[in-house]
Design a protein around this motif. Structure first.
Motif, PDB file in Angstrom:
ATOM      1  N   MET A   1       5.194   0.640   1.857  1.00  0.00           N
ATOM      2  CA  MET A   1       5.510   0.491   0.443  1.00  0.00           C
ATOM      3  C   MET A   1       6.652  -0.516   0.398  1.00  0.00           C
ATOM      4  O   MET A   1       7.721  -0.270   0.976  1.00  0.00           O
ATOM      5  N   GLU A   2       6.417  -1.666  -0.254  1.00  0.00           N
ATOM      6  CA  GLU A   2       7.446  -2.691  -0.228  1.00  0.00           C
ATOM      7  C   GLU A   2       7.264  -3.697  -1.355  1.00  0.00           C
ATOM      8  O   GLU A   2       6.184  -3.816  -1.924  1.00  0.00           O
TER       9      GLU A   2
ATOM     10  N   ARG B   1       0.326  -0.443  -6.887  1.00  0.00           N
ATOM     11  CA  ARG B   1       1.525  -1.199  -7.239  1.00  0.00           C
ATOM     12  C   ARG B   1       2.240  -0.475  -8.377  1.00  0.00           C
ATOM     13  O   ARG B   1       1.634   0.238  -9.169  1.00  0.00           O
TER      14      ARG B   1
ATOM     15  N   LEU C   1       1.970  -0.887  -2.445  1.00  0.00           N
ATOM     16  CA  LEU C   1       1.823   0.091  -1.382  1.00  0.00           C
ATOM     17  C   LEU C   1       0.416   0.055  -0.818  1.00  0.00           C
ATOM     18  O   LEU C   1      -0.542  -0.289  -1.498  1.00  0.00           O
TER      19      LEU C   1
END
Length: 151
Positions: A32-33, A57, A41
């Motif tokens: 998740m970033e 997202r 994610l």
């Protein structure tokens, strides 16, 4: 063991890596970033012998999750929940403003969960108060005549 969560949270965004992270019966692996304006994610979910991939997202348009595998469907939240997830035993639709309400069919039975109330067939349960009322015949899809339940 290497299982768990590692990551960073900063002014520019977030970055988390899940590797065998367990939360009750659920195990998560993936990432998740992204910047705060849109965090993406990509996770693998495992629970009760089932596996699914979830991509999604969270940003200006709210939260959007797409499920593939043993769970199929799309769920979204922007001021209210909406979406549908199908699985081998049935399907559930999500709705509601805060905690999502689930409604659908599981193992041939109509179900509705509006926390803390769960309805299955003619039986109504208050999960928080641990009380039940009603009567019905449930699990007809699994048992020849179903299971009679009365409270």
């Amino acid at each position: 063991s290497g299982a768990g969560v590692s990551g960073e949270v900063g002014p520019k965004g977030v970055a988390f890596r899940f590797e065998g992270f367990r939360y009750g019966p659920l195990t998560l692996s993936g990432r998740m970033e992204g910047p705060w304006r849109e965090v993406g994610l990509n996770l693998a979910l495992m629970a009760w012998g089932r596996k699914a991939e979830v991509e999604g997202r969270y940003g200006g348009e709210g939260l959007v999750l797409e499920f593939h595998g043993d769970l199929e469907g799309q769920v979204a939240w922007q001021e209210a929940w909406k979406g549908k997830v199908a699985f081998k035993e049935g399907s559930l639709e999500l709705s509601g403003k805060q905690v999502p309400e689930l409604q659908g069919e599981v193992l041939g039975e109509r179900v509705r969960l509006a926390w803390p109330r769960l309805e299955v067939g003619g039986v109504r349960l208050d999960l928080a108060a641990r009380q039940a009322e009603g009567e019905g015949r449930i699990l007809k899809a699994l048992l020849p005549v179903g299971l009679g339940v009365m409270w």
